[in-house]
Enzyme design. Structure first.
Site, mmCIF file in Angstrom:
data_model
loop_
_atom_site.group_PDB
_atom_site.id
_atom_site.type_symbol
_atom_site.label_atom_id
_atom_site.label_comp_id
_atom_site.label_asym_id
_atom_site.label_seq_id
_atom_site.Cartn_x
_atom_site.Cartn_y
_atom_site.Cartn_z
ATOM 1 N N LYS A 165 -32.055 21.624 -29.717
ATOM 2 C CA LYS A 165 -33.548 21.845 -29.582
ATOM 3 C C LYS A 165 -33.873 22.983 -30.305
ATOM 4 O O LYS A 165 -33.104 23.638 -30.561
ATOM 5 C CB LYS A 165 -33.834 21.992 -28.161
ATOM 6 C CG LYS A 165 -35.367 21.815 -27.665
ATOM 7 C CD LYS A 165 -35.461 20.348 -27.445
ATOM 8 C CE LYS A 165 -37.096 20.118 -27.083
ATOM 9 N NZ LYS A 165 -37.207 18.800 -26.565
HETATM 10 P P1 NAD Z 1 -47.986 18.453 -25.892
HETATM 11 O O1 NAD Z 1 -48.079 19.908 -26.598
HETATM 12 O O2 NAD Z 1 -48.866 17.391 -26.884
HETATM 13 O O3 NAD Z 1 -48.952 18.390 -24.434
HETATM 14 C C1 NAD Z 1 -48.314 19.428 -23.492
HETATM 15 C C2 NAD Z 1 -49.478 19.395 -22.576
HETATM 16 O O4 NAD Z 1 -49.087 20.209 -21.346
HETATM 17 C C3 NAD Z 1 -50.808 19.904 -23.052
HETATM 18 O O5 NAD Z 1 -51.729 19.319 -22.358
HETATM 19 C C4 NAD Z 1 -50.726 21.396 -22.313
HETATM 20 O O6 NAD Z 1 -52.313 21.774 -22.014
HETATM 21 C C5 NAD Z 1 -50.097 21.251 -21.219
HETATM 22 N N1 NAD Z 1 -49.329 22.415 -20.418
HETATM 23 C C6 NAD Z 1 -48.970 23.413 -21.134
HETATM 24 N N2 NAD Z 1 -48.768 24.529 -20.230
HETATM 25 C C7 NAD Z 1 -49.065 24.055 -19.188
HETATM 26 C C8 NAD Z 1 -48.806 24.463 -17.801
HETATM 27 N N3 NAD Z 1 -48.408 25.563 -17.594
HETATM 28 N N4 NAD Z 1 -49.389 23.771 -16.809
HETATM 29 C C9 NAD Z 1 -49.711 22.543 -16.946
HETATM 30 N N5 NAD Z 1 -49.763 22.017 -18.263
HETATM 31 C C10 NAD Z 1 -49.443 22.609 -19.280
HETATM 32 O O7 NAD Z 1 -46.503 18.201 -25.709
HETATM 33 P P2 NAD Z 1 -45.748 16.896 -25.532
HETATM 34 O O8 NAD Z 1 -45.286 16.275 -26.732
HETATM 35 O O9 NAD Z 1 -46.947 15.752 -24.795
HETATM 36 O O10 NAD Z 1 -44.718 17.079 -24.405
HETATM 37 C C11 NAD Z 1 -44.894 16.978 -22.982
HETATM 38 C C12 NAD Z 1 -43.632 17.174 -22.453
HETATM 39 O O11 NAD Z 1 -42.933 15.942 -22.810
HETATM 40 C C13 NAD Z 1 -42.655 18.330 -22.788
HETATM 41 O O12 NAD Z 1 -42.010 18.502 -21.475
HETATM 42 C C14 NAD Z 1 -41.706 17.587 -23.748
HETATM 43 O O13 NAD Z 1 -40.575 18.197 -23.805
HETATM 44 C C15 NAD Z 1 -41.540 16.174 -23.297
HETATM 45 N N6 NAD Z 1 -41.156 15.302 -24.058
HETATM 46 C C16 NAD Z 1 -41.891 15.081 -25.321
HETATM 47 C C17 NAD Z 1 -41.629 14.081 -26.289
HETATM 48 C C18 NAD Z 1 -42.421 13.921 -27.618
HETATM 49 O O14 NAD Z 1 -41.861 12.721 -28.216
HETATM 50 N N7 NAD Z 1 -43.265 14.428 -27.822
HETATM 51 C C19 NAD Z 1 -40.480 13.503 -26.060
HETATM 52 C C20 NAD Z 1 -39.686 13.618 -24.716
HETATM 53 C C21 NAD Z 1 -40.256 14.484 -23.980
#
Ligand code: NAD
Length: 417
Positions: A107
């Site tokens: 990561k």
């Molecule tokens: P992103 O940046 O597109 O979205 C994150 C969202 O979370 C946004 O809407 C943001 O406003 C919100 N957020 C941030 N801080 C927050 C808080 N304190 N309380 C509530 N909401 C909050 O990111 P993403 O790629 O959608 O990732 C979201 C989750 O999924 C993360 O935990 C990430 O590790 C996980 N994830 C992502 C992927 C990927 O392919 N992008 C894969 C597996 C897991």
């Protein structure tokens, strides 16, 4: 509202310990797998638009690379810590092993609020961070991908910077790239689509249909926003969504397309006019059938687990539930699909993207989605079988499978020298 009060790393290690105890893992293997193998912290300068020079701190951590090159996203977030990155790298090792993908876990992160930077500043920060971590990354060594605060454009800058240093184009150094520079069809939606497949499997096990189910999604970003849309397409009703500024709830269902348009215009869902406002903490406790945490880690803890009303929790986020909360949810009969399974669609299609890039032979979206469905459904059934056989909840079952795969690979390879 209190976020991240408990250490993600402490939770990741507790989850590992539970599996290691149950597997009666050799103490030496346990010492190896409980901590990351390699960590790089960099402090680097970026020229800001007004001529000032700012410095930023970034990390790249490899937890374990026994089963293949290191793989894991890059997070841009103002609150991210080295311990978070360590935990996230561990979860990547177990996630790749859960879906049997030949990668290790990694990561990366930069401590920054990307929304506070201009596009030029964001590009310069990304290129310099890439240069700083270039001693670790490479198409056969460590392949970054998007995570919170990063996207396909940022992956394109990483790929371009690495390629400039190499003197030739190296598409396979990152995944989650735009399609026309070697990205894969289906990658953008992959985490959410993978989650929708395992939710469908879980709903079948519990004999209740996704059509008509009430869904609450914490985090309306790439994963959460897409997940809400895919579940709506499957006939579910989205009753609540949130982002970092807060959440909204409407018992009869939110008009999702209008909410997405509102967020695109105003930057948040929190002030969408035709719904009740809720905090991120309240959202978790709303009456619903399926709860999808898709934001940060450590959201469902011993403090709120007894008030969760969902029947299924599908963890899109990494590390949203603490081990103490897991026990409470299990005793209350709430079915948790753990992050290392539920959120594995993204890394699975990242793997497909990497394979396509190395072979320079690209698949159709239908082929990508069909392969993703096969991988997710098969991993879900394997974890479910283990949960039944070992009489443990789904997280421990997934860990038993993942940790034993990585431990066995380490044992077979032997300890060098
Ligand atoms: P992103 O940046 O597109 O979205 C994150 C969202 O979370 C946004 O809407 C943001 O406003 C919100 N957020 C941030 N801080 C927050 C808080 N304190 N309380 C509530 N909401 C909050 O990111 P993403 O790629 O959608 O990732 C979201 C989750 O999924 C993360 O935990 C990430 O590790 C996980 N994830 C992502 C992927 C990927 O392919 N992008 C894969 C597996 C897991």
């Amino acid at each position: 509202m209190a976020f991240e009060q408990e250490s993600a790393l402490a939770n990741a290690q507790k989850q590992f310990d539970i599996a290691a105890d149950k597997l009666q893992l050799d103490p030496g293997l346990r010492r190896i797998l409980r901590v990351p193998q390699r960590e790089l912290t960099v402090t680097f300068p970026v020229k800001m638009d007004d001529g000032r020079i700012e410095t930023f701190v970034g990390h790249r951590v490899h937890h374990n690379i026994t089963r293949g090159p290191a793989k894991g996203g890059i997070r841009y977030h103002p609150g991210v810590t080295l311990d978070d990155v360590r935990a996230l790298s561990m979860w990547m090792t177990w996630k790749c092993a859960t879906v049997s993908i030949p990668y290790g876990g990694a990561k990366g992160a930069v401590v920054v609020d990307p929304r506070a930077l201009s596009p030029g500043e964001l590009e310069r920060l990304t290129r310099r961070y890439t240069s700083e971590i270039s001693i670790l990354i490479g198409p056969d060594r460590d392949i970054p991908a998007p995570d919170i605060g990063t996207n396909a454009q940022i992956m394109a800058w990483i790929m371009d910077t690495y390629s400039m240093h190499s003197g030739h184009t190296v598409p396979a150094v990152v995944t989650g790239k735009p399609i026309n520079i070697g990205g894969s069809y289906g990658r953008q939606e992959a985490t959410a689509r993978g989650l929708s497949y395992v939710l469908r499997e879980a709903a079948e096990v519990l004999s209740f249909p996704i059509a008509g189910a009430r869904i609450a999604v914490q985090g309306f970003g790439n994963v959460g926003g897409t997940c809400a849309r895919l579940l709506e397409e499957m006939g579910a009703t989205i009753v609540a969504v949130s982002d970092s500024k807060g959440g909204i709830y409407r018992r009869s269902g939110l008009p999702l397309a209008a909410v997405a348009e509102h967020k695109a215009r105003s930057g948040t869902v929190a002030d969408f006019p035709e719904a009740d406002r809720v905090t991120n903490a309240e959202l978790l406790e709303l009456p619903c059938d399926i709860l999808v945490p898709a934001a940060l880690h450590t959201q469902i803890t011993a403090r709120n687990a007894d008030r969760i009303r969902a029947r299924i929790i599908g963890e899109a986020a990494n590390g949203p539930t603490t081990p103490e909360a897991d026990s409470i949810l299990y005793d209350r009969g709430i079915f948790v699909i753990p992050d290392i399974l539920a959120g594995a669609g993204g890394v699975t299609v990242s793997y497909f993207e990497w394979v396509q890039g190395l072979q320079e032979f690209f698949w159709t979206e239908r082929e990508v989605n069909a392969q993703l469905e096969r991988v997710m459904a098969s991993a879900f059934q394997q974890v479910l079988r283990t949960a039944h056989e070992q009489r443990v909840h789904m997280r421990t079952a997934a860990y038993l499978l993942a940790v034993s795969k990585v431990a066995e690979s380490t044992r077979i390879r032997g300890i060098y020298p």
